[in-house]
Enzyme design. Structure first.
Site, PDB file in Angstrom:
ATOM      1  N   ASP A 313       0.864  -1.174   0.000  1.00 36.05           N
ATOM      2  CA  ASP A 313       0.000   0.000   0.000  1.00 36.05           C
ATOM      3  C   ASP A 313       0.907   1.232   0.000  1.00 36.05           C
ATOM      4  O   ASP A 313       2.144   1.134   0.060  1.00 36.05           O
ATOM      5  CB  ASP A 313      -0.989  -0.034   1.174  1.00 36.05           C
TER       6      ASP A 313
HETATM    7  C1  BGC Z   1      -5.164   3.054   0.279  1.00 34.05           C
HETATM    8  C2  BGC Z   1      -5.482   2.001  -0.745  1.00 34.05           C
HETATM    9  C3  BGC Z   1      -5.414   2.579  -2.133  1.00 34.05           C
HETATM   10  C4  BGC Z   1      -4.049   3.185  -2.340  1.00 34.05           C
HETATM   11  C5  BGC Z   1      -3.848   3.734  -3.731  1.00 34.05           C
HETATM   12  C6  BGC Z   1      -3.910   3.824  -0.055  1.00 34.05           C
HETATM   13  O1  BGC Z   1      -3.744   4.928   0.761  1.00 34.05           O
HETATM   14  O2  BGC Z   1      -5.042   2.451   1.549  1.00 34.05           O
HETATM   15  O3  BGC Z   1      -6.755   1.440  -0.484  1.00 34.05           O
HETATM   16  O4  BGC Z   1      -5.708   1.605  -3.088  1.00 34.05           O
HETATM   17  O5  BGC Z   1      -3.872   4.227  -1.401  1.00 34.05           O
HETATM   18  O6  BGC Z   1      -4.564   4.881  -3.948  1.00 34.05           O
END
Ligand code: BGC
Length: 775
Positions: A313
């Site tokens: 993430d």
């Molecule tokens: C979130 C994810 C997301 C990713 C990309 C992160 O901050 O936890 O769910 O897919 O960002 O945008």
């Protein structure tokens, strides 16, 4: 430029670019020859790559890094910075880009960006490998202006309609892929066990079966339609239940609990062919999941057999040392995450990751063979998506007008189906809802007059708050009610309120009520959009001003319909019993205003069923599948579990009565299937309206080696019956589905007596006999 010429094979495009989708049904259609073609291709590309190329493939940057201006502060209007683009793609050979530069773009802008990015990647990058572009298109193409936006996951779960969810995902895939984006960071398969958690609304609710069914439907929708995208299962594993209820804070989750509530939706979606998984940003039992080899290797790879791409993430490798403090520096963090099993780092705002990874390889800390494992998976995903064979570029134009109209219709239908009527008391001898659209109604409350409130986070922008990116022409709930009432010659007055309204504003609404003398008040409360950290709260209670508004509206003596717009069940025990009617609208999306108006006017009936337990008090949240001890009250009676509304509850404008629930036998072996016949009849209600219901089948294990849940959903089915008619349906429940995770962390069905209950009908008892492993 190496190997590039091999990748542009338009002749192969039609067949190859859809391999991904036929591979979705791994099994029968997965012919050995296709598989070996893929392997041969991937191996042949891999053989040409240097270490630099490989670490680049494992690097994912945000689009912000390629735009003019600094990351998080791109210059408006956003445009690609050719120097930065070449620095990332040509010098560092970055293989994946994600996100927008902070807000949505029109389809033409997306097409321009993606075309240029792919041109540089294919023509100027040494490997010529196309970029894998990923985006969060979580309730429609959320970062494309003008896209069709439907309900967020929590609302989709309330529809209990997997076929519709699948179709919705299929349309979303088309809108996303058409602008050149083949990879979607959706669905969220974290089970929403704690309403304080700011991503509760991104889940399919608290039940593990419903979340698994919905998750599989969404994955198949994304991947198996005519214009598919790759789904990403997130966030593996155990993200949704931090102790504090706050985002990305510590969680203590024993393996048995992980396997009971959090693992099954991922297991189902992997079996359905999802090719990517995103890692939980948090920590479990003191170990950040990004360095947890047990989760990322033993469980995911070995036990679940996942062969796809594991992406981190946002910035989570770096956070291992800046936040989690398990690594002394960035380099150690990179080594630890690679050792734990990540394939791609969502870096996403620096170029140190590929540099450090290269150093680690040179120093012998990470082997090139280890890079190959990950790069093979990444190349395989690119291959399956057809990126090597023409699929990297956007479609020349968007879908047809008919496709657009069908998607809009579906978004409205989904919003309507999600509407969950939780109370509808009689006023002057008849249920308050539906209202008479030819009469007078006053609509007020802070969620009545803002489209953003209907959509929630990840809409136009990350937090979903910027009105500049709202879809033009979509009505707020207040506007939709005004229009609907105008059609019938009624009089709807909307008194808008901002979120921070005060006593003076409430007095102004009271005066408007005195002036208009409405027959009903529609009071719209809830939350403004948020997600992740910014959505943390200190108190589950609905803010005081909204509770004051509810009380003040009740005092007018006019019947009140409370409409809750929000994805997390805030509590308001002091005023919760006052409104005569209560409609849960969740985050219904751009078509939610119309859906609310249609339900209020009786054009459609509310068909949703609550996918979570709504607590009455801030500290009394207990999901429906709790233990017997959760019921013990301070006076030692068994009445402690008193939610405001129960899991699965909801009603329409007509009632469905269960007239009989029978099993085919009373004793079953462990391998048998219980055949349950459910008989029902239309139970009256609004004239001419069919009775629709979700039959929910729960089991109760009377005695078990692990304290049994008081209820566990095992199957469900939507049924409908016309006025005056009766119906019957059979549900087949394998005895093997009545089990639980035992002390050895193994799934087991223990023989004994089970109660089987369908909705409010008294349970039927069955006996399961046989030998089962007991700890
Ligand atoms: C979130 C994810 C997301 C990713 C990309 C992160 O901050 O936890 O769910 O897919 O960002 O945008």
């Amino acid at each position: 430029m190496r190997a590039n010429a091999t990748f542009i094979l338009p002749a192969l495009m039609a067949g190859m670019s859809f391999c991904f989708f036929s591979c979705g049904e791994r099994g029968a259609s997965d012919a050995p020859s296709t598989k070996s073609e893929r392997e041969v291709f991937v191996d042949s590309v891999l053989a040409t790559l240097t270490v630099e190329d490989k670490v680049g493939e494992m690097t994912q940057l945000t689009l912000d890094m390629l735009l003019t201006g600094a990351p998080y502060a791109s210059e408006e209007p956003h445009r690609l910075d050719s120097t930065e683009l070449r620095e990332a793609l040509v010098k560092w050979r970055v293989g994946s880009i994600l996100n927008c530069g902070g807000h949505a773009y029109p389809p033409e802008t997306w097409r321009g960006f993606i075309t240029e990015i792919q041109r540089i990647a294919q023509e100027e990058k040494a490997s010529g490998i196309p970029v894998l572009y990923g985006i969060d298109a979580i309730h429609g193409a959320t970062y494309t202006t003008g896209a069709v936006l439907g309900p967020q996951q929590i609302g989709l779960a309330a529809t209990w309609d997997t076929a519709m969810v699948r179709e919705f995902a299929q349309h979303t895939a088309r809108e996303v892929r058409e602008v050149g984006i083949p990879w979607n960071f959706s669905p969220v398969l974290d089970v929403g066990r704690d309403p304080r958690w700011p991503r509760f609304w991104e889940t399919f609710g608290e039940d593990v079966l419903l979340a698994s069914d919905m998750g599989e439907a969404m994955v198949r929708g994304y991947q198996e339609g005519p214009v598919p995208v790759a789904a990403t299962l997130k966030h593996f594993l155990g993200y949704s239940q931090p102790i504090s209820g706050k985002d990305r804070t510590q969680a203590w989750i024993p393996e048995r609990v992980l396997r009971t509530y959090f693992l099954p939706p991922f297991q189902r979606a992997i079996a359905a062919g999802a090719p990517a998984i995103m890692v939980n940003s948090g920590e479990i039992n003191g170990t950040p999941v990004h360095v947890d080899r047990w989760v990322l290797k033993d469980l995911l790879r070995e036990e679940l057999g996942f062969e796809g791409v594991v992406v981190t993430d946002w910035e989570d490798v770096k956070y291992l040392y800046t936040r989690h403090k398990v690594a002394a520096d960035y380099k150690e963090a990179v080594r630890m995450a690679i050792e734990a099993g990540i394939d791609m780092a969502m870096v996403p705002v620096d170029l140190e990751f590929p540099q450090l990874l290269m150093e680690l390889v040179k120093e012998g800390e990470v082997t090139e063979a280890r890079l190959d494992e990950s790069v093979r998976r990444i190349l395989g995903m690119k291959y399956d998506l057809g990126l090597f064979h023409g699929g990297a570029l956007p479609a020349a134009e968007g879908g047809s007008a008919a496709e657009r109209a069908a998607f809009e219709g579906l978004a409205l239908q989904a919003a309507g189906r999600s509407m969950t009527l939780l109370r509808n008391d009689s006023v002057a001898g008849r249920p308050l809802l539906p209202l008479d659209p030819a009469a007078r109604v006053l609509v007020t409350g802070p969620t009545a007059n803002l489209l953003n409130a209907l959509n929630g986070g990840w809409t136009g922008t990350w937090q979903g708050l910027d009105t500049a990116y709202n879809t033009p022409g979509r009505p707020t709930a207040g506007q939709a009610v005004e229009r609907r009432w105008a059609e019938s010659g009624g009089d709807a007055v909307v008194v808008p309120l901002a979120m921070d309204f005060g006593d003076g504003d409430i007095r102004a609404v009271e005066s408007a009520v005195k002036r208009q003398k409405p027959q009903a008040l529609v009071v719209m409360v809830g939350e403004m959009p948020y997600t992740e950290k910014p959505g943390d709260i200190e108190d589950l209670n609905l803010p005081q001003n909204q509770r004051d508004l509810i009380r003040a509206m009740e005092r007018t003596g006019v019947p009140v319909v409370l409409v809750y717009v929000g994805g997390r069940p805030r509590t308001f025990a002091d005023v919760a019993d006052l409104p005569e009617a209560f409609l849960m609208a969740y985050l219904p999306g751009d078509y939610g205003g119309e859906a609310i108006a249609q339900v209020l006017a009786g054009d459609i009936q509310p068909a949703g069923r609550l996918p979570f337990t709504w607590p009455r008090h801030p500290s009394s949240h207990t999901p429906y599948d709790h233990k017997y001890t959760d019921r013990i009250h301070t006076d030692f009676s068994e009445k402690a579990f008193q939610p405001l509304f129960s899991f699965g509850s909801g009603m329409g404008y007509a009632r469905l009565d269960l007239t009989g629930v029978e099993t085919d036998r009373s004793t079953y072996g462990l391998q048998d299937t219980v055949r349950l016949t459910v008989r029902f009849a239309h139970g009256g209600g609004r004239e001419g309206v069919p009775a629709a219901e979700v039959l929910q089948f729960f089991s109760q294990d009377s005695v078990a080696s692990i304290t049994p849940a008081v209820d566990q959903l095992r199957a469900w089915r939507r049924v409908e019956v016309q006025p005056g008619a009766q119906g019957e349906t059979e549900m087949a429940i394998p005895v093997q589905s009545l089990g639980f995770i035992n002390r050895d962390n193994e799934y087991v069905v223990e023989p004994g007596v089970f109660g089987l209950r369908v909705n409010g009908h008294p349970p039927v008892a069955i006996q399961v006999v046989g030998e089962s492993k007991k700890p």
